[in-house]
Design a protein around this motif. Structure first.
Motif, PDB file in Angstrom:
ATOM      1  N   LEU A   1       0.866  -1.171   0.000  1.00 52.81           N
ATOM      2  CA  LEU A   1       0.000   0.000   0.000  1.00 52.81           C
ATOM      3  C   LEU A   1       0.902   1.220   0.000  1.00 52.81           C
ATOM      4  CD1 LEU A   1      -3.201   0.035   0.188  1.00 52.81           C
ATOM      5  CD2 LEU A   1      -2.103  -2.161   0.626  1.00 52.81           C
ATOM      6  N   MET A   2       0.636   2.173  -0.896  1.00 51.46           N
ATOM      7  CA  MET A   2       1.626   3.219  -1.071  1.00 51.46           C
ATOM      8  C   MET A   2       1.021   4.571  -1.440  1.00 51.46           C
ATOM      9  SD  MET A   2       3.197   2.381  -4.826  1.00 51.46           S
ATOM     10  CE  MET A   2       3.642   4.105  -4.993  1.00 51.46           C
ATOM     11  N   THR A   3       1.779   5.598  -1.082  1.00 47.35           N
ATOM     12  CA  THR A   3       1.624   6.951  -1.595  1.00 47.35           C
ATOM     13  C   THR A   3       3.012   7.381  -2.052  1.00 47.35           C
ATOM     14  OG1 THR A   3       2.108   7.993   0.536  1.00 47.35           O
ATOM     15  CG2 THR A   3      -0.205   7.452   0.089  1.00 47.35           C
ATOM     16  N   ASP A   4       3.162   8.641  -2.421  1.00 48.41           N
ATOM     17  CA  ASP A   4       4.493   9.120  -2.809  1.00 48.41           C
ATOM     18  C   ASP A   4       5.469   9.077  -1.644  1.00 48.41           C
ATOM     19  OD1 ASP A   4       3.723   9.603  -5.389  1.00 48.41           O
ATOM     20  OD2 ASP A   4       3.256  11.716  -5.053  1.00 48.41           O
ATOM     21  N   GLU A   5       4.945   9.205  -0.405  1.00 45.73           N
ATOM     22  CA  GLU A   5       5.814   9.298   0.767  1.00 45.73           C
ATOM     23  C   GLU A   5       5.897   8.016   1.590  1.00 45.73           C
ATOM     24  OE1 GLU A   5       3.140  11.512   0.411  1.00 45.73           O
ATOM     25  OE2 GLU A   5       4.354  12.966  -0.696  1.00 45.73           O
ATOM     26  N   LEU A   6       5.019   7.055   1.355  1.00 47.20           N
ATOM     27  CA  LEU A   6       4.923   5.897   2.241  1.00 47.20           C
ATOM     28  C   LEU A   6       4.628   4.632   1.444  1.00 47.20           C
ATOM     29  CD1 LEU A   6       4.675   4.720   5.143  1.00 47.20           C
ATOM     30  CD2 LEU A   6       2.280   5.441   5.117  1.00 47.20           C
ATOM     31  N   ARG A   7       5.400   3.573   1.721  1.00 44.40           N
ATOM     32  CA  ARG A   7       5.152   2.270   1.094  1.00 44.40           C
ATOM     33  C   ARG A   7       5.180   1.213   2.187  1.00 44.40           C
ATOM     34  NH1 ARG A   7       9.322   4.698  -1.539  1.00 44.40           N
ATOM     35  NH2 ARG A   7       8.814   5.690  -3.537  1.00 44.40           N
ATOM     36  N   ILE A   8       4.050   0.541   2.390  1.00 50.05           N
ATOM     37  CA  ILE A   8       3.956  -0.494   3.421  1.00 50.05           C
ATOM     38  C   ILE A   8       3.629  -1.830   2.763  1.00 50.05           C
ATOM     39  CG2 ILE A   8       2.774  -1.281   5.501  1.00 50.05           C
ATOM     40  CD1 ILE A   8       2.207   1.566   6.238  1.00 50.05           C
ATOM     41  N   GLY A   9       4.539  -2.801   2.932  1.00 51.60           N
ATOM     42  CA  GLY A   9       4.311  -4.145   2.433  1.00 51.60           C
ATOM     43  C   GLY A   9       3.925  -5.076   3.573  1.00 51.60           C
ATOM     44  N   LEU A  10       3.365  -6.226   3.222  1.00 50.05           N
ATOM     45  CA  LEU A  10       2.866  -7.163   4.230  1.00 50.05           C
ATOM     46  C   LEU A  10       3.620  -8.487   4.172  1.00 50.05           C
ATOM     47  CD1 LEU A  10      -0.992  -6.619   3.789  1.00 50.05           C
ATOM     48  CD2 LEU A  10       0.583  -5.396   5.302  1.00 50.05           C
ATOM     49  N   ILE A  11       4.192  -8.878   5.325  1.00 50.89           N
ATOM     50  CA  ILE A  11       4.839 -10.193   5.429  1.00 50.89           C
ATOM     51  C   ILE A  11       3.800 -11.296   5.267  1.00 50.89           C
ATOM     52  CG2 ILE A  11       6.155 -11.750   6.921  1.00 50.89           C
ATOM     53  CD1 ILE A  11       7.884  -9.478   6.093  1.00 50.89           C
ATOM     54  N   THR A  12       2.679 -11.163   5.957  1.00 52.35           N
ATOM     55  CA  THR A  12       1.538 -12.070   5.750  1.00 52.35           C
ATOM     56  C   THR A  12       0.368 -11.228   5.260  1.00 52.35           C
ATOM     57  OG1 THR A  12       0.715 -11.839   8.034  1.00 52.35           O
ATOM     58  CG2 THR A  12       2.295 -13.607   7.594  1.00 52.35           C
TER      59      THR A  12
ATOM     60  N   SER B   1       5.823   8.280  16.103  1.00 51.07           N
ATOM     61  CA  SER B   1       6.977   9.187  16.076  1.00 51.07           C
ATOM     62  C   SER B   1       7.368   9.600  14.664  1.00 51.07           C
ATOM     63  CB  SER B   1       8.182   8.513  16.743  1.00 51.07           C
ATOM     64  OG  SER B   1       8.569   7.355  16.008  1.00 51.07           O
ATOM     65  N   LYS B   2       6.571   9.155  13.674  1.00 46.00           N
ATOM     66  CA  LYS B   2       6.828   9.452  12.256  1.00 46.00           C
ATOM     67  C   LYS B   2       8.164   8.887  11.772  1.00 46.00           C
ATOM     68  CE  LYS B   2       3.890  13.531  12.241  1.00 46.00           C
ATOM     69  NZ  LYS B   2       3.753  14.974  11.907  1.00 46.00           N
ATOM     70  N   ASN B   3       8.584   7.795  12.404  1.00 44.93           N
ATOM     71  CA  ASN B   3       9.828   7.147  12.015  1.00 44.93           C
ATOM     72  C   ASN B   3       9.745   6.583  10.597  1.00 44.93           C
ATOM     73  OD1 ASN B   3      12.456   6.436  12.535  1.00 44.93           O
ATOM     74  ND2 ASN B   3      11.978   4.625  13.754  1.00 44.93           N
ATOM     75  N   HIS B   4       8.516   6.321  10.136  1.00 44.60           N
ATOM     76  CA  HIS B   4       8.336   5.762   8.801  1.00 44.60           C
ATOM     77  C   HIS B   4       8.855   6.702   7.716  1.00 44.60           C
ATOM     78  CE1 HIS B   4       4.715   8.201   9.602  1.00 44.60           C
ATOM     79  NE2 HIS B   4       4.691   8.424   8.313  1.00 44.60           N
ATOM     80  N   GLN B   5       8.958   7.984   8.029  1.00 45.19           N
ATOM     81  CA  GLN B   5       9.421   8.956   7.042  1.00 45.19           C
ATOM     82  C   GLN B   5      10.909   8.795   6.721  1.00 45.19           C
ATOM     83  OE1 GLN B   5       8.307  12.778   8.640  1.00 45.19           O
ATOM     84  NE2 GLN B   5       6.123  12.462   8.279  1.00 45.19           N
ATOM     85  N   LYS B   6      11.632   8.013   7.526  1.00 45.69           N
ATOM     86  CA  LYS B   6      13.069   7.832   7.327  1.00 45.69           C
ATOM     87  C   LYS B   6      13.388   6.657   6.406  1.00 45.69           C
ATOM     88  CE  LYS B   6      13.988   9.467  12.046  1.00 45.69           C
ATOM     89  NZ  LYS B   6      14.534   9.078  13.385  1.00 45.69           N
ATOM     90  N   PHE B   7      12.336   5.934   5.971  1.00 50.86           N
ATOM     91  CA  PHE B   7      12.560   4.709   5.212  1.00 50.86           C
ATOM     92  C   PHE B   7      11.881   4.767   3.843  1.00 50.86           C
ATOM     93  CE2 PHE B   7      13.118   3.593   9.637  1.00 50.86           C
ATOM     94  CZ  PHE B   7      14.230   2.764   9.607  1.00 50.86           C
ATOM     95  N   ASP B   8      12.445   4.007   2.897  1.00 51.25           N
ATOM     96  CA  ASP B   8      11.855   3.894   1.562  1.00 51.25           C
ATOM     97  C   ASP B   8      10.705   2.898   1.544  1.00 51.25           C
ATOM     98  OD1 ASP B   8      13.814   5.638   0.196  1.00 51.25           O
ATOM     99  OD2 ASP B   8      15.222   4.027   0.698  1.00 51.25           O
ATOM    100  N   GLY B   9      10.754   1.935   2.445  1.00 51.41           N
ATOM    101  CA  GLY B   9       9.703   0.937   2.537  1.00 51.41           C
ATOM    102  C   GLY B   9       9.593   0.389   3.946  1.00 51.41           C
ATOM    103  N   VAL B  10       8.402  -0.055   4.305  1.00 49.75           N
ATOM    104  CA  VAL B  10       8.144  -0.630   5.624  1.00 49.75           C
ATOM    105  C   VAL B  10       7.466  -1.981   5.415  1.00 49.75           C
ATOM    106  CG1 VAL B  10       6.943  -0.346   7.827  1.00 49.75           C
ATOM    107  CG2 VAL B  10       7.820   1.675   6.616  1.00 49.75           C
ATOM    108  N   LEU B  11       7.912  -2.985   6.158  1.00 52.10           N
ATOM    109  CA  LEU B  11       7.267  -4.302   6.103  1.00 52.10           C
ATOM    110  C   LEU B  11       6.550  -4.570   7.425  1.00 52.10           C
ATOM    111  CD1 LEU B  11       9.924  -6.452   4.240  1.00 52.10           C
ATOM    112  CD2 LEU B  11       7.573  -6.057   3.502  1.00 52.10           C
ATOM    113  N   ALA B  12       5.246  -4.746   7.338  1.00 53.87           N
ATOM    114  CA  ALA B  12       4.437  -5.072   8.509  1.00 53.87           C
ATOM    115  C   ALA B  12       4.258  -6.581   8.583  1.00 53.87           C
ATOM    116  CB  ALA B  12       3.070  -4.389   8.419  1.00 53.87           C
ATOM    117  N   MET B  13       4.083  -7.084   9.802  1.00 56.16           N
ATOM    118  CA  MET B  13       3.966  -8.530   9.980  1.00 56.16           C
ATOM    119  C   MET B  13       2.601  -9.077   9.551  1.00 56.16           C
ATOM    120  SD  MET B  13       6.664 -10.065  10.968  1.00 56.16           S
ATOM    121  CE  MET B  13       8.173  -9.138  10.693  1.00 56.16           C
TER     122      MET B  13
END
Length: 344
Positions: free
Chosen positions: A155-166, A254-266
């Protein structure tokens, strides 16, 4: 641009009683959209005409009998059925699922045969589409079964990309499903996608923990210390910029997600709940890891507002522009690889 070189965008219409057709029609009300691509819908003239009448929209639709008759500069519609279909806008019906599947099957077939360049899927209802031909939790799993590669829902926007492990699995099965092999596989897919699909040379990826506070050193669960943390360390040893595990609440708070190109959620809601809180209505669902590009809007069938001319096409438009961007990036990346091989 030479019209014959325009990217051909296949579009499955989703549940015929939902807002899928509305957001498609509203997207292409602006004829300037046809400067970017050639859209091809998979459905029927009668169905589209019915929705146009109910919604009081005046789109010009070019009906064709086969994909090879598309006309650039127009919104093309491949008539894949001729029979009258009972339309009950706003209702979950058997016909709604049956014809959503017909549209999807035809679009995917054209995608596999390279008659369209990429695919955008309008929302389906995961209940009424179930059948012997569609025994999947959703689009992502169906596409993985029909295309090449291993999928990763992002799931993504220009600023945030979240992928799913499951993905679409019961929460009771999440912990037992997570393994070092699965984590490594999903990290690899995201890493490759960030490089090839988004032109990020050295992707930086965050991995979320499974348990509250990442288990608090085993007090609230051992998976973070025994599975996730050691696996991340192994991945780091390969040179990838992968970090974690991070406790999900503090990570987004804490808006830590802004420091990464992608985030993987469990798991599904760990990633999608914060994503939709931050960007609902403007996000895009992208299926990474497959040999073809597929995107969709970040919302469902919207039965409660179907037929009322209230559906916002913003997310569908974003899905369209995102798919075009990714498609071009993939071509550019492959050309770079070919060029590098020639110089060796």
């Amino acid at each position: 641009m030479d019209k014959s070189n325009k990217i051909i965008v296949g579009i499955s219409i989703g549940d015929i009683n939902g807002i899928g057709i509305e957001i498609i029609l509203k997207t292409f009300e602006d004829k300037r959209m046809l400067e970017f691509c050639t859209p091809v819908l998979f459905g029927s003239n009668k169905l589209i005409s019915y929705h146009k009448k109910v919604l009081k929209l005046n789109n010009s639709i070019h009906g064709i009998t086969s994909i090879d008759k598309i006309v650039h500069g127009k919104v093309n519609l491949v008539n894949i059925w001729k029979e009258d279909v009972k339309i009950e806008i706003g209702k979950i019906t058997e016909a709604g699922g049956n014809y959503a599947l017909k549209s999807l099957q035809s679009a995917v077939s054209a995608l596999k045969e390279n008659k369209i360049d990429l695919l955008i899927t309008a929302p389906i209802n995961k209940e009424n589409i179930q059948s012997e031909e569609f025994d999947f939790p959703g689009h992502t799993e169906y596409l993985e079964d029909n295309l090449e590669g291993e999928s990763l829902m992002i799931l993504m926007t220009d600023e945030l990309r979240i992928g799913l492990i499951t993905g679409h699995i019961p929460i009771s099965q999440v912990a037992e499903t997570i393994s070092p092999e699965l984590i490594k596989s999903k990290v690899e897919i995201m890493h490759t996608s960030l490089k090839e699909d988004f032109n990020i040379n050295k992707p930086k990826i965050a991995v979320l923990g499974l348990n509250p506070h990442c288990g608090d050193k085993g007090v609230i669960g051992k998976e973070d210390d025994e599975i996730i943390r050691p696996t991340i360390k192994e991945i780091q040893e390969t040179g990838k910029l992968v970090y974690g595990p991070y406790a999900a609440d503090g990570f987004f708070g804490s808006k830590n997600h802004q420091k990464f190109d992608g985030v993987l959620a469990m798991y599904h809601d760990q990633g999608l709940a914060p994503f939709k809180a931050l960007s609902f209505g403007n996000g895009v669902n992208f299926t990474a890891g497959l040999n073809k590009v597929r995107t969709s809007p970040d919302h469902g069938t919207g039965f409660d507002i179907a037929g009322k001319n209230k559906a916002n096409p913003a997310s569908f438009k974003e899905a369209l522009f995102t798919s075009l961007h990714i498609y071009k990036n993939r071509i550019e990346y492959q050309n770079l690889i070919k060029g590098a091989l020639k110089t060796k």
